[in-house]
Write an enzyme that holds these catalytic residues in place. Structure first.
Site, PDB file in Angstrom:
ATOM      1  N   LYS A 111       0.814  -1.219   0.000  1.00 58.17           N
ATOM      2  CA  LYS A 111       0.000   0.000   0.000  1.00 58.17           C
ATOM      3  C   LYS A 111       0.847   1.268   0.000  1.00 58.17           C
ATOM      4  O   LYS A 111       0.388   2.322  -0.448  1.00 58.17           O
ATOM      5  CB  LYS A 111      -0.937   0.014   1.220  1.00 58.17           C
ATOM      6  CG  LYS A 111      -2.128  -0.920   1.082  1.00 58.17           C
ATOM      7  CD  LYS A 111      -3.199  -0.576   2.097  1.00 58.17           C
ATOM      8  CE  LYS A 111      -4.426  -1.436   1.915  1.00 58.17           C
ATOM      9  NZ  LYS A 111      -5.466  -1.177   2.920  1.00 58.17           N
ATOM     10  N   LYS A 192      -5.183  -9.830  -6.268  1.00 54.60           N
ATOM     11  CA  LYS A 192      -6.424 -10.210  -5.583  1.00 54.60           C
ATOM     12  C   LYS A 192      -7.544  -9.258  -6.002  1.00 54.60           C
ATOM     13  O   LYS A 192      -7.284  -8.102  -6.363  1.00 54.60           O
ATOM     14  CB  LYS A 192      -6.237 -10.214  -4.067  1.00 54.60           C
ATOM     15  CG  LYS A 192      -6.030  -8.858  -3.443  1.00 54.60           C
ATOM     16  CD  LYS A 192      -6.119  -8.924  -1.922  1.00 54.60           C
ATOM     17  CE  LYS A 192      -5.986  -7.509  -1.358  1.00 54.60           C
ATOM     18  NZ  LYS A 192      -6.218  -7.389   0.054  1.00 54.60           N
ATOM     19  N   LYS A 195     -11.279  -3.817  -3.464  1.00 55.49           N
ATOM     20  CA  LYS A 195     -12.183  -2.682  -3.626  1.00 55.49           C
ATOM     21  C   LYS A 195     -11.433  -1.405  -3.985  1.00 55.49           C
ATOM     22  O   LYS A 195     -12.035  -0.426  -4.362  1.00 55.49           O
ATOM     23  CB  LYS A 195     -13.077  -2.493  -2.401  1.00 55.49           C
ATOM     24  CG  LYS A 195     -12.414  -2.446  -1.059  1.00 55.49           C
ATOM     25  CD  LYS A 195     -13.512  -2.448   0.027  1.00 55.49           C
ATOM     26  CE  LYS A 195     -13.049  -3.157   1.278  1.00 55.49           C
ATOM     27  NZ  LYS A 195     -14.095  -3.488   2.194  1.00 55.49           N
TER      28      LYS A 195
HETATM   29  P1  AMP Z   1     -11.140  -5.641   3.616  1.00 50.17           P
HETATM   30  O1  AMP Z   1     -11.973  -5.368   2.434  1.00 50.17           O
HETATM   31  O2  AMP Z   1      -9.682  -5.439   3.340  1.00 50.17           O
HETATM   32  O3  AMP Z   1     -11.602  -4.968   4.864  1.00 50.17           O
HETATM   33  O4  AMP Z   1     -11.288  -7.206   3.878  1.00 50.17           O
HETATM   34  C1  AMP Z   1     -12.361  -7.765   4.586  1.00 50.17           C
HETATM   35  C2  AMP Z   1     -12.242  -9.269   4.601  1.00 50.17           C
HETATM   36  O5  AMP Z   1     -12.357  -9.780   3.267  1.00 50.17           O
HETATM   37  C3  AMP Z   1     -10.887  -9.776   5.131  1.00 50.17           C
HETATM   38  O6  AMP Z   1     -11.106 -10.948   5.910  1.00 50.17           O
HETATM   39  C4  AMP Z   1     -10.131 -10.121   3.882  1.00 50.17           C
HETATM   40  O7  AMP Z   1      -9.172 -11.125   4.103  1.00 50.17           O
HETATM   41  C5  AMP Z   1     -11.247 -10.607   2.953  1.00 50.17           C
HETATM   42  N1  AMP Z   1     -10.892 -10.392   1.544  1.00 50.17           N
HETATM   43  C6  AMP Z   1     -10.599  -9.199   0.947  1.00 50.17           C
HETATM   44  N2  AMP Z   1     -10.315  -9.376  -0.362  1.00 50.17           N
HETATM   45  C7  AMP Z   1     -10.413 -10.708  -0.604  1.00 50.17           C
HETATM   46  C8  AMP Z   1     -10.249 -11.526  -1.769  1.00 50.17           C
HETATM   47  N3  AMP Z   1      -9.925 -11.000  -2.944  1.00 50.17           N
HETATM   48  N4  AMP Z   1     -10.455 -12.861  -1.646  1.00 50.17           N
HETATM   49  C9  AMP Z   1     -10.803 -13.401  -0.458  1.00 50.17           C
HETATM   50  N5  AMP Z   1     -10.974 -12.698   0.684  1.00 50.17           N
HETATM   51  C10 AMP Z   1     -10.790 -11.360   0.615  1.00 50.17           C
END
Ligand code: AMP
Ligand code: TRP
Length: 336
Positions: A111, A192, A195
């Site tokens: 990041k 990956k 968002k």
């Molecule tokens: P975040 O959007 O970073 O707050 O992530 C929220 C949850 O979604 C966390 O447990 C991440 O590990 C999971 N997560 C985010 N992106 C992915 C992805 N591309 N595949 C699987 N899990 C994800």
């Protein structure tokens, strides 16, 4: 009852990766664990968030928690900044975590890469995450693959605290799904699904319409050849699409390969788009019902009250161990 804790940032649309890697799985824990699921707004502000937009994003994340099947009667849902203990314990743990171990966090490296200036919060982010988890004496932390290193850091910091100040924190364990722990971008299977992807074709958001889903799946990159076979090394793009199809339908990879034997990518993509639309339909419906009910604010308020109750006890324990605050001292030097 054992405890589960997890969090999602309200920093934009939620996508299929968040759903299959995290939120959907949160619901699996509800009957067996005492669950705390947090909307981590303090994590979201490590990068700039428009103050006019953030409340809407927090509300939306709560709605998706509920729409995915979290039951406020069973799970405690709350917003991180409504529970002051998180920021407080985070500071205490920053004094236990080291600069070196935080410098090794791959998410921070990714990041901050290429940015001349980033907030110091982006660097200390995993310590706040450790505080989140430790405040609830969590046994398990359901997360996607990308958070494994952060949970490992949490364990190390908790162990160091315990050995320095005496037994204080429970050591939590990350629970990573076998499949779907890392859904890849539809435009680049090396990355990956995220968002923060500037190209919306890379992710399918939980709010995408049928047309958007069909369009994004149709335009998803594929590999050379035309067979639908699960082979992450040779065919990473198709392997990613097969994983999504499997998560939506519950079919095994071998069943999917059989279903599409002798058929091309176009057929498979059509079926995949249909499967995603079908998987998201009940979520859209529940989302709408919760949005209309106006219940979210009450649910989050009740959740915060419960979270405050539990976390303030653990914070008090940690303060006592560190020798902070005469008010937290159990042995009589009370100013109360
Ligand atoms: P975040 O959007 O970073 O707050 O992530 C929220 C949850 O979604 C966390 O447990 C991440 O590990 C999971 N997560 C985010 N992106 C992915 C992805 N591309 N595949 C699987 N899990 C994800
Ligand atoms: N850092 C996590 C993410 O970006 C979100 C998060 C914050 C979290 N605190 C947490 C996840 C505690 C699990 C437990 O995905």
């Amino acid at each position: 009852m054992k405890r589960a804790f997890s969090g999602v940032q309200p920093s934009g649309v939620l996508h299929l990766g968040n759903y299959f890697g995290a939120i959907k799985r949160f619901t699996d824990f509800q009957d067996e664990y005492d669950c705390y699921y947090c909307i981590v707004d303090l994590h979201a502000i490590t990068v700039y968030q428009d103050p006019k937009e953030l409340p809407r994003l927090i509300n939306d994340t709560a709605l998706y928690y509920l729409a995915a099947g979290l039951d406020p009667e069973k799970s405690t849902l709350f917003v991180q900044s409504d529970v002051p203990c998180h920021a407080e314990l985070s500071w205490m743990l920053e004094c236990v975590a080291t600069f070196g171990e935080l410098s090794r966090m791959t998410q921070f490296k990714e990041k901050s890469k290429g940015n001349e200036s980033f907030s110091s919060g982006l660097f200390t982010y995993p310590v706040l995450m450790a505080a989140d988890i430790l405040l609830y004496d969590a046994d398990v932390v359901p997360v996607g693959e990308d958070q494994k290193q952060h949970v490992e850091l949490c364990r190390n910091v908790a162990q160091r605290f315990n050995s320095r100040y005496g037994e204080t924190f429970k050591i939590p364990e990350a629970i990573i799904p076998k499949f779907g722990a890392r859904i890849k971008s539809l435009q680049d299977p090396e990355k990956k699904m995220s968002k923060s992807d500037p190209n919306p074709l890379g992710y399918i958001s939980l709010s995408d319409s049928k047309d958007e889903i069909v369009n994004k799946v149709r335009r998803a990159v594929t590999d050379s050849g035309r067979e639908i076979v699960y082979s992450p090394e040779d065919k990473p793009a198709i392997a990613n699409l097969i994983t999504i199809y499997s998560l939506c339908t519950g079919l095994e990879f071998s069943e999917i390969e059989r279903e599409f034997e002798g058929r091309g990518y176009a057929d498979f993509k059509q079926a995949l788009a249909d499967a995603i639309i079908e998987a998201l339909a009940p979520i859209h419906e529940k989302y709408r019902r919760y949005a209309e009910s106006g219940m979210v604010a009450t649910i989050l308020k009740q959740g915060a009250a419960k979270a405050n109750e539990v976390s303030s006890q653990v914070l008090k324990r940690a303060k006592q161990r560190m020798g902070l605050s005469l008010l937290a001292d159990p042995v009589g030097r009370k100013l109360r």
